[in-house]
Design an enzyme around this catalytic site. Structure first.
Site, mmCIF file in Angstrom:
data_model
loop_
_atom_site.group_PDB
_atom_site.id
_atom_site.type_symbol
_atom_site.label_atom_id
_atom_site.label_comp_id
_atom_site.label_asym_id
_atom_site.label_seq_id
_atom_site.Cartn_x
_atom_site.Cartn_y
_atom_site.Cartn_z
ATOM 1 N N ASP A 11 0.732 -1.265 0.041
ATOM 2 C CA ASP A 11 0.267 0.320 0.097
ATOM 3 C C ASP A 11 1.070 0.621 -0.169
ATOM 4 O O ASP A 11 0.814 1.714 1.303
ATOM 5 C CB ASP A 11 -1.217 -0.326 1.266
ATOM 6 C CG ASP A 11 0.049 0.234 2.386
ATOM 7 O OD1 ASP A 11 -0.888 0.387 3.305
ATOM 8 O OD2 ASP A 11 1.178 -0.918 2.833
ATOM 9 N N ASP A 16 7.000 1.483 1.694
ATOM 10 C CA ASP A 16 6.628 0.364 1.015
ATOM 11 C C ASP A 16 7.342 0.558 -0.603
ATOM 12 O O ASP A 16 7.827 -0.588 -0.944
ATOM 13 C CB ASP A 16 4.723 -0.062 0.288
ATOM 14 C CG ASP A 16 4.350 0.049 1.946
ATOM 15 O OD1 ASP A 16 4.195 1.034 2.148
ATOM 16 O OD2 ASP A 16 3.584 -0.708 1.379
ATOM 17 N N ASN A 41 -2.364 3.113 3.243
ATOM 18 C CA ASN A 41 -2.018 3.650 4.049
ATOM 19 C C ASN A 41 -2.707 4.950 3.691
ATOM 20 O O ASN A 41 -3.199 6.783 4.165
ATOM 21 C CB ASN A 41 -0.547 3.828 3.352
ATOM 22 C CG ASN A 41 1.007 3.421 4.268
ATOM 23 O OD1 ASN A 41 -0.002 3.899 4.834
ATOM 24 N ND2 ASN A 41 1.557 2.843 3.905
ATOM 25 N N THR A 126 2.714 -5.944 2.964
ATOM 26 C CA THR A 126 3.182 -5.082 3.441
ATOM 27 C C THR A 126 2.100 -3.586 4.056
ATOM 28 O O THR A 126 2.613 -2.897 4.074
ATOM 29 C CB THR A 126 4.793 -4.139 2.638
ATOM 30 O OG1 THR A 126 4.198 -3.623 1.630
ATOM 31 C CG2 THR A 126 6.196 -5.221 2.742
ATOM 32 N N PHE A 167 -1.109 -0.504 12.050
ATOM 33 C CA PHE A 167 -2.088 0.072 11.592
ATOM 34 C C PHE A 167 -2.263 -1.392 9.953
ATOM 35 O O PHE A 167 -3.887 -1.301 9.837
ATOM 36 C CB PHE A 167 -1.008 1.535 10.648
ATOM 37 C CG PHE A 167 -1.407 1.454 9.591
ATOM 38 C CD1 PHE A 167 -1.308 1.101 7.930
ATOM 39 C CD2 PHE A 167 -2.892 2.832 9.505
ATOM 40 C CE1 PHE A 167 -2.493 1.795 7.710
ATOM 41 C CE2 PHE A 167 -3.574 3.011 8.540
ATOM 42 C CZ PHE A 167 -3.100 2.949 7.184
ATOM 43 N N ASN A 168 -1.728 -1.829 9.492
ATOM 44 C CA ASN A 168 -1.758 -3.101 8.822
ATOM 45 C C ASN A 168 -3.379 -4.197 9.167
ATOM 46 O O ASN A 168 -4.683 -4.123 8.511
ATOM 47 C CB ASN A 168 -0.547 -3.910 8.296
ATOM 48 C CG ASN A 168 -0.270 -2.784 7.198
ATOM 49 O OD1 ASN A 168 -0.180 -2.224 6.709
ATOM 50 N ND2 ASN A 168 1.206 -3.138 7.639
ATOM 51 N N HIS A 240 9.190 0.426 7.969
ATOM 52 C CA HIS A 240 8.879 -1.098 9.002
ATOM 53 C C HIS A 240 8.774 -2.004 7.481
ATOM 54 O O HIS A 240 9.560 -2.794 7.701
ATOM 55 C CB HIS A 240 7.146 -0.721 8.654
ATOM 56 C CG HIS A 240 6.631 0.526 9.679
ATOM 57 N ND1 HIS A 240 7.420 0.199 11.243
ATOM 58 C CD2 HIS A 240 6.740 1.701 10.346
ATOM 59 C CE1 HIS A 240 6.746 1.008 11.696
ATOM 60 N NE2 HIS A 240 6.429 1.963 11.028
ATOM 61 N N ASP A 241 8.420 -1.423 6.439
ATOM 62 C CA ASP A 241 8.074 -2.318 5.324
ATOM 63 C C ASP A 241 9.520 -3.649 4.752
ATOM 64 O O ASP A 241 9.586 -4.638 4.198
ATOM 65 C CB ASP A 241 7.930 -1.934 4.137
ATOM 66 C CG ASP A 241 6.200 -2.154 4.961
ATOM 67 O OD1 ASP A 241 5.046 -1.002 4.308
ATOM 68 O OD2 ASP A 241 5.112 -2.258 5.756
HETATM 69 O O1 RIB Z 1 2.606 0.244 10.847
HETATM 70 C C1 RIB Z 1 3.450 -0.172 9.720
HETATM 71 C C2 RIB Z 1 2.615 0.038 8.421
HETATM 72 O O2 RIB Z 1 1.448 0.391 8.020
HETATM 73 C C3 RIB Z 1 3.526 -0.160 7.290
HETATM 74 O O3 RIB Z 1 3.330 -0.719 6.530
HETATM 75 C C4 RIB Z 1 3.049 1.310 6.820
HETATM 76 O O4 RIB Z 1 3.049 1.463 5.496
HETATM 77 C C5 RIB Z 1 1.919 0.879 6.568
HETATM 78 O O5 RIB Z 1 1.423 0.268 5.842
HETATM 79 CA CA CA Z 2 2.711 -0.774 4.372
#
Ligand code: RIB
Ligand code: CA
Length: 310
Positions: A11, A16, A41, A126, A167-168, A240-241
């Site tokens: 996303d 990403d 996102n 991701t 979040f994801n 993160h990703d």
């Molecule tokens: O919490 C972080 C994740 O949420 C990452 O993948 C960021 O790109 C968002 O999608």
């Molecule tokens: Ca992401």
């Protein structure tokens, strides 16, 4: 060793974006069959366009498919406050020129995996897991056909979008629940490990010093992102990703533990929470390798070395 075939479901999103670049910069190790996109996102119209911009920016012709525009049950929650109105603020990349690949992302995942030998395709996720869950429901045989799923999501400890949830998984907890119940081999990169790889000014300078168009795009994206993506005081956004792709390239950079992971889908306060049984308190079999430690210096050495190839 032949290159590992992967499908990257994402996303974009600046972090990403670095995962996409890292994968495309590593053709010896990774054959990217497709990039599939999901709402997260920012809305799908932006994540799919961003994925196309990024693939084109490095001269790749990897197909980009449009996937699910909303979670399975919940309303879509987005994160423009972190990623900007476009979802890729700071990139400086032009709008995409090439069209989307024909076919929905869910169908592309099912078709690409079932067309290849069992155990030869790895899903890298991701973003919210909506496309992955839909593919597993549409074609249950996928659970046996996949080599595994490497995903960024969840938390052993604190969440980043609520005190409980990352979040994801928060965006689509029902999809995450389907994935973790599927029996597919999962390697999970929760916030606890991704918060160990922070974008700092010094690390940004290393990338900028590469002086290439791709490096400039990454520097612009991550400079925006570190000032908005932080969940602490310092302006150092967690990358993160790219941990998912980096693990496929250099597994020695990370360590973790086989755990049972369950996803909260009912509690209004805890929705999207990943219950990681780190201390094996229950008698439930492990369903994921959960990472909790990263070699941050080695991770950024890899990121810089691979970005230099683009
Ligand atoms: O919490 C972080 C994740 O949420 C990452 O993948 C960021 O790109 C968002 O999608
Ligand atoms: Ca992401």
């Amino acid at each position: 060793m032949p290159a590992r075939a992967i499908i990257l479901d994402c996303d974009p999103g600046q972090d990403d974006a670095v995962a996409i670049f890292l994968a495309l910069a590593s053709p010896t190790e990774l054959e990217v069959l497709a990039v599939t996109t999901v709402a997260g996102n920012v809305p799908l119209a932006l994540t799919e366009a961003n994925a196309r911009r990024l693939v084109e920016a490095v001269g790749s012709t990897v197909p980009v498919h449009r996937g699910c525009g909303r979670p399975l049950l919940r309303e879509l929650a987005t994160a423009e406050h972190v990623h900007g109105a476009t979802g890729l603020d700071g990139s400086g990349l032009p709008p995409p020129q090439r069209p989307l690949a024909p076919g929905h992302a869910v169908d592309a995942i099912v078709d690409l995996v079932t067309a290849r030998p069992t155990g030869s395709v790895t899903l890298v996720a991701t973003g919210p897991l909506t496309n992955i869950a839909m593919a597993l429901v549409k074609e249950p045989a996928l659970a046996e056909r996949l080599e595994g799923i490497v995903l960024m999501g969840g938390a052993i400890g604190l969440g980043n979008v609520t005190p409980a949830a990352e979040f994801n998984f928060y965006v689509d907890p029902h999809a995450a629940d389907i994935v973790f119940r599927s029996g597919v081999r999962i390697t999970m990169f929760p916030l606890d490990v991704t918060h160990e790889v922070l974008v700092t000014p010094a690390r940004l300078q290393r990338i900028d010093a590469l002086g290439t168009p791709a490096a400039r795009a990454v520097t612009g994206m991550l400079d925006f992102y570190r000032r908005h993506g932080r969940t602490g005081g310092a302006e150092e956004g967690p990358l993160h990703d790219p941990c998912t792709v980096a693990w496929l390239l250099a597994p020695e950079l990370f360590s973790g533990r086989e755990c049972h992971v369950a996803i909260e889908t009912a509690s209004p306060l805890g929705i999207g929470r990943s219950y990681v049984d780190w201390w094996q308190t229950g008698n439930r079999p492990a369903n994921a390798l959960v990472m909790n430690e990263a070699d941050a210096a080695g991770f950024f050495d890899l990121v810089v070395e691979r970005l230099a190839r683009l």
